[in-house]
Design a protein around this motif. Structure first.
Motif, PDB file in Angstrom:
ATOM      1  N   THR A 135      -1.556  -0.125   9.620  1.00  9.57           N
ATOM      2  CA  THR A 135      -1.665  -1.501   9.679  1.00  9.57           C
ATOM      3  C   THR A 135      -0.115  -1.943  10.087  1.00  9.57           C
ATOM      4  O   THR A 135       0.759  -1.523   9.670  1.00  9.57           O
ATOM      5  N   LEU A 136       0.054  -3.029  10.901  1.00 12.66           N
ATOM      6  CA  LEU A 136       1.269  -3.536  10.939  1.00 12.66           C
ATOM      7  C   LEU A 136       1.886  -4.036   9.785  1.00 12.66           C
ATOM      8  O   LEU A 136       3.089  -3.961   9.315  1.00 12.66           O
ATOM      9  N   LEU A 137       0.911  -4.622   8.841  1.00 12.83           N
ATOM     10  CA  LEU A 137       1.418  -5.137   7.587  1.00 12.83           C
ATOM     11  C   LEU A 137       1.815  -4.081   6.790  1.00 12.83           C
ATOM     12  O   LEU A 137       3.071  -3.928   6.001  1.00 12.83           O
ATOM     13  N   ASP A 138       1.254  -2.980   6.546  1.00 18.95           N
ATOM     14  CA  ASP A 138       1.721  -1.616   5.832  1.00 18.95           C
ATOM     15  C   ASP A 138       2.843  -1.066   6.439  1.00 18.95           C
ATOM     16  O   ASP A 138       3.766  -0.477   5.641  1.00 18.95           O
ATOM     17  N   ARG A 139       3.436  -1.237   7.744  1.00 18.21           N
ATOM     18  CA  ARG A 139       4.393  -0.561   8.296  1.00 18.21           C
ATOM     19  C   ARG A 139       5.720  -1.389   7.834  1.00 18.21           C
ATOM     20  O   ARG A 139       6.732  -1.052   7.583  1.00 18.21           O
ATOM     21  N   ALA A 140       5.273  -2.938   7.656  1.00 15.46           N
ATOM     22  CA  ALA A 140       6.417  -3.838   7.225  1.00 15.46           C
ATOM     23  C   ALA A 140       6.721  -3.373   5.684  1.00 15.46           C
ATOM     24  O   ALA A 140       7.896  -3.444   5.357  1.00 15.46           O
ATOM     25  N   LEU A 141       5.643  -3.336   5.012  1.00 15.43           N
ATOM     26  CA  LEU A 141       5.837  -3.249   3.531  1.00 15.43           C
ATOM     27  C   LEU A 141       6.702  -1.841   3.208  1.00 15.43           C
ATOM     28  O   LEU A 141       7.308  -1.700   2.475  1.00 15.43           O
ATOM     29  N   ALA A 142       6.261  -0.811   4.273  1.00 17.74           N
ATOM     30  CA  ALA A 142       7.091   0.487   4.069  1.00 17.74           C
ATOM     31  C   ALA A 142       8.539   0.409   4.334  1.00 17.74           C
ATOM     32  O   ALA A 142       9.276   0.880   3.637  1.00 17.74           O
ATOM     33  N   LEU A 143       8.870  -0.184   5.226  1.00 14.61           N
ATOM     34  CA  LEU A 143      10.266  -0.726   5.516  1.00 14.61           C
ATOM     35  C   LEU A 143      10.937  -1.210   4.475  1.00 14.61           C
ATOM     36  O   LEU A 143      12.152  -1.095   3.951  1.00 14.61           O
ATOM     37  N   GLY A 144      10.163  -2.291   3.706  1.00 21.09           N
ATOM     38  CA  GLY A 144      10.591  -3.018   2.615  1.00 21.09           C
ATOM     39  C   GLY A 144      10.893  -1.959   1.356  1.00 21.09           C
ATOM     40  O   GLY A 144      12.005  -2.092   0.795  1.00 21.09           O
ATOM     41  N   ARG A 145       9.948  -1.126   1.225  1.00 29.10           N
ATOM     42  CA  ARG A 145       9.960  -0.216   0.033  1.00 29.10           C
ATOM     43  C   ARG A 145      11.174   0.780   0.391  1.00 29.10           C
ATOM     44  O   ARG A 145      11.822   1.087  -0.700  1.00 29.10           O
ATOM     45  N   GLN A 146      11.307   1.252   1.425  1.00 30.73           N
ATOM     46  CA  GLN A 146      12.465   2.106   1.791  1.00 30.73           C
ATOM     47  C   GLN A 146      13.794   1.686   1.645  1.00 30.73           C
ATOM     48  O   GLN A 146      14.649   2.216   1.292  1.00 30.73           O
ATOM     49  N   ALA A 147      13.934   0.057   1.694  1.00 28.21           N
ATOM     50  CA  ALA A 147      15.098  -0.474   1.527  1.00 28.21           C
ATOM     51  C   ALA A 147      15.421  -0.980   0.211  1.00 28.21           C
ATOM     52  O   ALA A 147      16.254  -1.492  -0.068  1.00 28.21           O
ATOM     53  N   GLY A 148      14.402  -0.633  -0.645  1.00 35.65           N
ATOM     54  CA  GLY A 148      14.432  -1.023  -1.882  1.00 35.65           C
ATOM     55  C   GLY A 148      14.347  -2.582  -2.230  1.00 35.65           C
ATOM     56  O   GLY A 148      14.867  -2.991  -3.254  1.00 35.65           O
ATOM     57  N   CYS A 149      13.686  -3.077  -1.340  1.00 35.79           N
ATOM     58  CA  CYS A 149      13.562  -4.696  -1.686  1.00 35.79           C
ATOM     59  C   CYS A 149      12.433  -4.903  -2.845  1.00 35.79           C
ATOM     60  O   CYS A 149      11.572  -4.270  -2.814  1.00 35.79           O
ATOM     61  N   ALA A 150      12.761  -6.111  -3.466  1.00 35.94           N
ATOM     62  CA  ALA A 150      12.133  -6.500  -4.614  1.00 35.94           C
ATOM     63  C   ALA A 150      12.762  -7.924  -4.999  1.00 35.94           C
ATOM     64  O   ALA A 150      14.004  -7.972  -4.957  1.00 35.94           O
ATOM     65  N   PRO A 151      11.878  -8.727  -5.453  1.00 36.66           N
ATOM     66  CA  PRO A 151      10.322  -8.751  -5.104  1.00 36.66           C
ATOM     67  C   PRO A 151       9.894  -9.042  -3.703  1.00 36.66           C
ATOM     68  O   PRO A 151      10.900  -9.288  -2.755  1.00 36.66           O
ATOM     69  N   VAL A 152       8.623  -8.753  -3.509  1.00 33.76           N
ATOM     70  CA  VAL A 152       8.340  -8.860  -2.117  1.00 33.76           C
ATOM     71  C   VAL A 152       7.091  -9.956  -2.035  1.00 33.76           C
ATOM     72  O   VAL A 152       6.148  -9.818  -2.973  1.00 33.76           O
ATOM     73  N   ALA A 153       7.029 -10.729  -1.234  1.00 30.67           N
ATOM     74  CA  ALA A 153       5.913 -11.786  -1.026  1.00 30.67           C
ATOM     75  C   ALA A 153       5.564 -11.888   0.278  1.00 30.67           C
ATOM     76  O   ALA A 153       6.323 -11.499   1.362  1.00 30.67           O
ATOM     77  N   VAL A 154       4.154 -12.084   0.550  1.00 30.04           N
ATOM     78  CA  VAL A 154       3.562 -12.147   1.887  1.00 30.04           C
ATOM     79  C   VAL A 154       2.684 -13.401   1.866  1.00 30.04           C
ATOM     80  O   VAL A 154       2.086 -13.729   1.041  1.00 30.04           O
ATOM     81  N   ASN A 155       2.827 -14.307   3.154  1.00 30.56           N
ATOM     82  CA  ASN A 155       2.114 -15.574   3.037  1.00 30.56           C
ATOM     83  C   ASN A 155       0.925 -15.154   3.847  1.00 30.56           C
ATOM     84  O   ASN A 155       0.829 -14.192   4.544  1.00 30.56           O
ATOM     85  N   SER A 156      -0.041 -16.116   3.680  1.00 30.29           N
ATOM     86  CA  SER A 156      -1.126 -15.924   4.104  1.00 30.29           C
ATOM     87  C   SER A 156      -1.777 -17.186   4.625  1.00 30.29           C
ATOM     88  O   SER A 156      -1.886 -18.267   4.038  1.00 30.29           O
ATOM     89  N   HIS A 157      -2.464 -17.252   5.727  1.00 28.97           N
ATOM     90  CA  HIS A 157      -3.423 -18.195   6.138  1.00 28.97           C
ATOM     91  C   HIS A 157      -4.843 -17.864   6.889  1.00 28.97           C
ATOM     92  O   HIS A 157      -5.525 -18.099   6.108  1.00 28.97           O
ATOM     93  N   TYR A 158      -4.554 -17.465   8.113  1.00 29.21           N
ATOM     94  CA  TYR A 158      -5.799 -17.274   9.067  1.00 29.21           C
ATOM     95  C   TYR A 158      -6.436 -15.914   8.315  1.00 29.21           C
ATOM     96  O   TYR A 158      -5.698 -14.917   8.081  1.00 29.21           O
ATOM     97  N   LEU A 159      -7.769 -16.012   7.946  1.00 27.92           N
ATOM     98  CA  LEU A 159      -8.247 -14.708   7.213  1.00 27.92           C
ATOM     99  C   LEU A 159      -7.503 -14.439   6.094  1.00 27.92           C
ATOM    100  O   LEU A 159      -7.409 -12.990   6.071  1.00 27.92           O
ATOM    101  N   GLY A 160      -7.140 -15.145   5.439  1.00 25.97           N
ATOM    102  CA  GLY A 160      -6.197 -14.718   4.279  1.00 25.97           C
ATOM    103  C   GLY A 160      -7.084 -13.854   3.384  1.00 25.97           C
ATOM    104  O   GLY A 160      -6.234 -13.086   2.394  1.00 25.97           O
ATOM    105  N   GLN A 161      -8.026 -13.957   3.133  1.00 35.45           N
ATOM    106  CA  GLN A 161      -8.842 -13.162   1.960  1.00 35.45           C
ATOM    107  C   GLN A 161      -8.764 -11.864   2.554  1.00 35.45           C
ATOM    108  O   GLN A 161      -8.738 -10.853   1.571  1.00 35.45           O
ATOM    109  N   GLN A 162      -8.911 -11.414   3.759  1.00 35.61           N
ATOM    110  CA  GLN A 162      -8.780  -9.876   3.989  1.00 35.61           C
ATOM    111  C   GLN A 162      -7.212  -9.567   3.746  1.00 35.61           C
ATOM    112  O   GLN A 162      -6.964  -8.311   3.507  1.00 35.61           O
TER     113      GLN A 162
END
Length: 222
Positions: A33-60
């Motif tokens: 998924t595009l989101l998992d690709r983005a999260l992987a970049l963040g983890r590889q770069a040592g980012c913390a904390p990580v937040a994701v915003n949501s709206h459309y179909l946010g429960q998914q």
């Protein structure tokens, strides 16, 4: 470590019909998924904390992130755009310089977040990852910015904002509207001479339309 905000609240209108029942960040490119690709970049770069915003179909989005060390900044009413969304998420991220990342792009080459962190200086209020217009796969339209010899950005040039940056959030307090784009902050910083650009030394694809998915997969496997 730098805090990271991933923007995942968009409606994905350009991606219809694929986004009729699936939020764009959960669409797959190359089996991920595009989101998992983005999260992987963040983890590889040592980012913390990580937040994701949501709206459309946010429960998914929430279900997909369940069990991961990722905070969710839900926007259940009015979608707040990038500036309003970042301001709402600041309690999850802190008040220092924040990295932001758009998940609807695909990168090859160096990790853009790590490269931004390496290039960041204390005199910067924003540092944007850029790609040359001629190398911006699936991009439609003109460029966003020009770069001067000192790396400062100005509007209207041959570079495209690539969807990753480090930005100081202080000026968010000066904007009275609830819904607004980060372009508002960039314009303030450009006027101050404190907005800079960094050219990404790799491939890049804007995954904004269904026909861009095979182009992104070709880039990844090339």
């Amino acid at each position: 470590m730098r805090p990271l905000m991933i923007f995942a609240a968009g409606l994905g209108t350009r991606m219809r019909p694929l986004t009729d029942t699936c939020p764009k960040p959960l669409l797959q490119v190359g089996g991920q998924t595009l989101l998992d690709r983005a999260l992987a970049l963040g983890r590889q770069a040592g980012c913390a904390p990580v937040a994701v915003n949501s709206h459309y179909l946010g429960q998914q989005i929430a279900d997909h992130l369940a069990g991961q060390d990722v905070a969710i900044s839900d926007e259940p009413g009015t979608i707040l755009d990038t500036g309003g969304g970042l301001r709402k998420a600041l309690p999850l991220l802190g008040r220092g310089p924040v990295m932001t990342l758009n998940p609807d792009v695909v990168w090859t080459g160096p990790n853009p977040l790590a490269a931004l962190a390496d290039a960041w200086r204390d005199d910067m209020h924003a540092l944007l990852a850029l790609v040359p217009l001629e190398g911006a796969t699936a991009r439609i339209g003109t460029g966003d910015f020009a770069l001067d010899q000192d790396g400062r950005i100005s509007r209207k040039g041959d570079f495209v904002y690539a969807g990753a940056q480090i930005i100081r959030p202080d000026l968010l307090d000066d904007i009275p509207e609830k819904v607004f784009s980060l372009n508002r902050l960039w314009d303030l910083m450009i006027a101050q001479g404190s907005a800079f650009g960094m050219i990404h030394k790799g491939g890049w694809c804007d995954v904004g339309r269904p026909d861009a998915i095979p182009l992104a997969e070709t880039l990844l496997h090339g």
